[in-house]
Design a protein around this motif. Structure first.
Motif, mmCIF file in Angstrom:
data_model
loop_
_atom_site.group_PDB
_atom_site.id
_atom_site.type_symbol
_atom_site.label_atom_id
_atom_site.label_comp_id
_atom_site.label_asym_id
_atom_site.label_seq_id
_atom_site.Cartn_x
_atom_site.Cartn_y
_atom_site.Cartn_z
ATOM 1 N N THR A 183 0.817 -1.216 0.000
ATOM 2 C CA THR A 183 0.000 0.000 0.000
ATOM 3 C C THR A 183 0.847 1.260 0.000
ATOM 4 O OG1 THR A 183 -0.155 0.009 2.421
ATOM 5 C CG2 THR A 183 -1.918 -1.110 1.200
ATOM 6 N N GLY A 184 2.070 1.153 0.446
ATOM 7 C CA GLY A 184 2.945 2.324 0.485
ATOM 8 C C GLY A 184 3.929 2.294 -0.662
ATOM 9 N N ASN A 185 4.428 3.458 -0.992
ATOM 10 C CA ASN A 185 5.433 3.545 -2.047
ATOM 11 C C ASN A 185 6.797 3.177 -1.488
ATOM 12 O OD1 ASN A 185 3.642 4.412 -4.022
ATOM 13 N ND2 ASN A 185 3.819 6.538 -3.351
ATOM 14 N N VAL A 186 7.592 2.511 -2.291
ATOM 15 C CA VAL A 186 8.954 2.168 -1.916
ATOM 16 C C VAL A 186 9.858 2.739 -2.995
ATOM 17 C CG1 VAL A 186 10.578 0.293 -1.513
ATOM 18 C CG2 VAL A 186 8.228 0.076 -0.754
ATOM 19 N N ASN A 187 10.891 3.449 -2.560
ATOM 20 C CA ASN A 187 11.825 4.043 -3.519
ATOM 21 C C ASN A 187 12.674 2.968 -4.186
ATOM 22 O OD1 ASN A 187 10.900 6.569 -2.802
ATOM 23 N ND2 ASN A 187 12.480 6.859 -1.255
ATOM 24 N N GLY A 188 12.967 3.188 -5.444
ATOM 25 C CA GLY A 188 13.842 2.274 -6.169
ATOM 26 C C GLY A 188 13.081 1.104 -6.763
ATOM 27 N N VAL A 238 9.568 -13.555 3.488
ATOM 28 C CA VAL A 238 8.802 -12.349 3.773
ATOM 29 C C VAL A 238 8.682 -12.217 5.278
ATOM 30 C CG1 VAL A 238 6.596 -11.162 3.453
ATOM 31 C CG2 VAL A 238 7.420 -12.714 1.699
ATOM 32 N N LEU A 239 8.981 -11.024 5.789
ATOM 33 C CA LEU A 239 8.780 -10.718 7.195
ATOM 34 C C LEU A 239 7.768 -9.589 7.256
ATOM 35 C CD1 LEU A 239 9.471 -10.935 10.220
ATOM 36 C CD2 LEU A 239 11.298 -9.265 9.804
ATOM 37 N N ILE A 240 6.625 -9.848 7.889
ATOM 38 C CA ILE A 240 5.577 -8.836 8.034
ATOM 39 C C ILE A 240 5.422 -8.559 9.515
ATOM 40 C CG2 ILE A 240 3.166 -8.246 7.610
ATOM 41 C CD1 ILE A 240 3.244 -10.295 5.284
ATOM 42 N N LEU A 283 -0.794 2.176 14.476
ATOM 43 C CA LEU A 283 -2.181 2.436 14.083
ATOM 44 C C LEU A 283 -2.801 1.317 13.255
ATOM 45 C CD1 LEU A 283 -1.755 6.214 13.195
ATOM 46 C CD2 LEU A 283 -2.629 5.252 15.336
ATOM 47 N N GLY A 284 -2.482 0.083 13.588
ATOM 48 C CA GLY A 284 -3.090 -1.061 12.916
ATOM 49 C C GLY A 284 -2.540 -1.359 11.539
ATOM 50 N N SER A 285 -1.419 -0.744 11.195
ATOM 51 C CA SER A 285 -0.835 -0.998 9.879
ATOM 52 C C SER A 285 0.230 -2.091 9.993
ATOM 53 C CB SER A 285 -0.235 0.289 9.305
ATOM 54 O OG SER A 285 0.842 0.734 10.107
ATOM 55 N N PHE A 286 0.740 -2.497 8.838
ATOM 56 C CA PHE A 286 1.748 -3.556 8.770
ATOM 57 C C PHE A 286 2.851 -3.133 7.812
ATOM 58 C CE2 PHE A 286 -2.219 -5.470 9.962
ATOM 59 C CZ PHE A 286 -1.875 -6.351 10.967
ATOM 60 N N ARG A 287 4.074 -3.550 8.107
ATOM 61 C CA ARG A 287 5.225 -3.290 7.249
ATOM 62 C C ARG A 287 5.847 -4.619 6.871
ATOM 63 N NH1 ARG A 287 6.349 1.637 6.340
ATOM 64 N NH2 ARG A 287 8.457 1.273 5.603
ATOM 65 N N ALA A 288 6.349 -4.677 5.652
ATOM 66 C CA ALA A 288 6.930 -5.919 5.158
ATOM 67 C C ALA A 288 8.344 -5.686 4.651
ATOM 68 C CB ALA A 288 6.070 -6.491 4.035
ATOM 69 N N SER A 289 9.135 -6.742 4.773
ATOM 70 C CA SER A 289 10.416 -6.785 4.068
ATOM 71 C C SER A 289 10.447 -8.129 3.346
ATOM 72 C CB SER A 289 11.595 -6.627 5.027
ATOM 73 O OG SER A 289 11.671 -7.691 5.924
ATOM 74 N N VAL A 290 10.918 -8.084 2.126
ATOM 75 C CA VAL A 290 10.967 -9.285 1.289
ATOM 76 C C VAL A 290 12.411 -9.514 0.892
ATOM 77 C CG1 VAL A 290 10.160 -10.374 -0.836
ATOM 78 C CG2 VAL A 290 8.638 -8.814 0.404
ATOM 79 N N GLY A 291 12.908 -10.691 1.206
ATOM 80 C CA GLY A 291 14.299 -10.995 0.888
ATOM 81 C C GLY A 291 15.263 -10.020 1.533
ATOM 82 N N GLY A 292 14.893 -9.488 2.703
ATOM 83 C CA GLY A 292 15.739 -8.538 3.410
ATOM 84 C C GLY A 292 15.634 -7.115 2.896
ATOM 85 N N ARG A 293 14.802 -6.890 1.868
ATOM 86 C CA ARG A 293 14.636 -5.547 1.305
ATOM 87 C C ARG A 293 13.300 -4.971 1.756
ATOM 88 N NH1 ARG A 293 16.029 -9.028 -2.463
ATOM 89 N NH2 ARG A 293 14.044 -9.007 -3.526
ATOM 90 N N ASN A 294 13.272 -3.689 2.050
ATOM 91 C CA ASN A 294 12.062 -3.016 2.502
ATOM 92 C C ASN A 294 10.988 -3.057 1.421
ATOM 93 O OD1 ASN A 294 10.204 -1.395 3.839
ATOM 94 N ND2 ASN A 294 11.225 0.502 3.244
#
Length: 178
Positions: A137-142, A152-154, A159-170
């Motif tokens: 849902t958010g923009n990622v640079n690059g 995948v690490l979520i 505020l009830g949101s979630f962040r993910a990193s895939v293969g160690g990348r944001n």
């Protein structure tokens, strides 16, 4: 000083309901099913023959309830596994998943990407090995390149949101679809 009555009103609106909320949480604890309570009550019978007869009778009732699925017997590891499977879904507060019941809280999830696709808006759709679908849902640079098999690490964020990193990348903010 002119705002003091307003401040007192706001503070009382916050503080006064607190004991009621605590009572609600206490009543949210799971109660032992009646069929199991009756089994537990057998322990109090002093006469060994009567106690054994009680145990035999009540164990049969528990067994029958389990067979018909009126009673579901599980352990904390199964509840924690269910929490992991539901991680990220917007569900009502279910008593069975309360941490008051001794099950582990799930604040993050590690999984493997089964499928990844780039959507028309440039963001990604991640499908995990268990079938859960998460949308970026958010923009990622690059330019990011995610592929099947990436870890995948979520994590829960603010505020009830979630962040993910895939293969160690944001991978930025994500939202669970189903």
């Amino acid at each position: 000083m002119a705002h003091l009555p307003l401040r007192l009103l706001v503070i009382s609106a916050i503080v006064l309901p607190m004991p009621l909320a605590a009572q609600d949480r206490a009543s949210d604890k799971l109660k032992t099913p009646e069929v199991v309570e009756e089994l537990f009550n057998c322990r109090a019978i002093e006469n060994p023959e009567e106690r054994l007869a009680c145990f035999d009778r009540e164990v049969e009732r528990v067994f029958a309830a389990n067979e018909t699925r009126d009673l579901v017997i599980t352990d904390q590891s199964e509840i924690t596994e269910a929490k992991r499977g539901l991680f990220g879904l917007n569900l009502p507060n279910l008593r069975i998943f309360s941490s008051d019941n001794g099950s582990e809280d799930v604040d993050q999830l590690t999984a493997t990407l089964a499928r990844v696709s780039r959507m028309d808006n440039g963001r990604y759709l991640f499908v995990l090995e268990d079938g859960a679908r998460w949308m970026q849902t958010g923009n990622v640079n690059g330019a990011q390149r995610y592929k099947e098999g990436d870890e995948v690490l979520i994590k829960k964020a603010s505020l009830g949101s979630f962040r993910a990193s895939v293969g160690g990348r944001n991978a930025g903010k994500v939202r669970r679809l189903d």
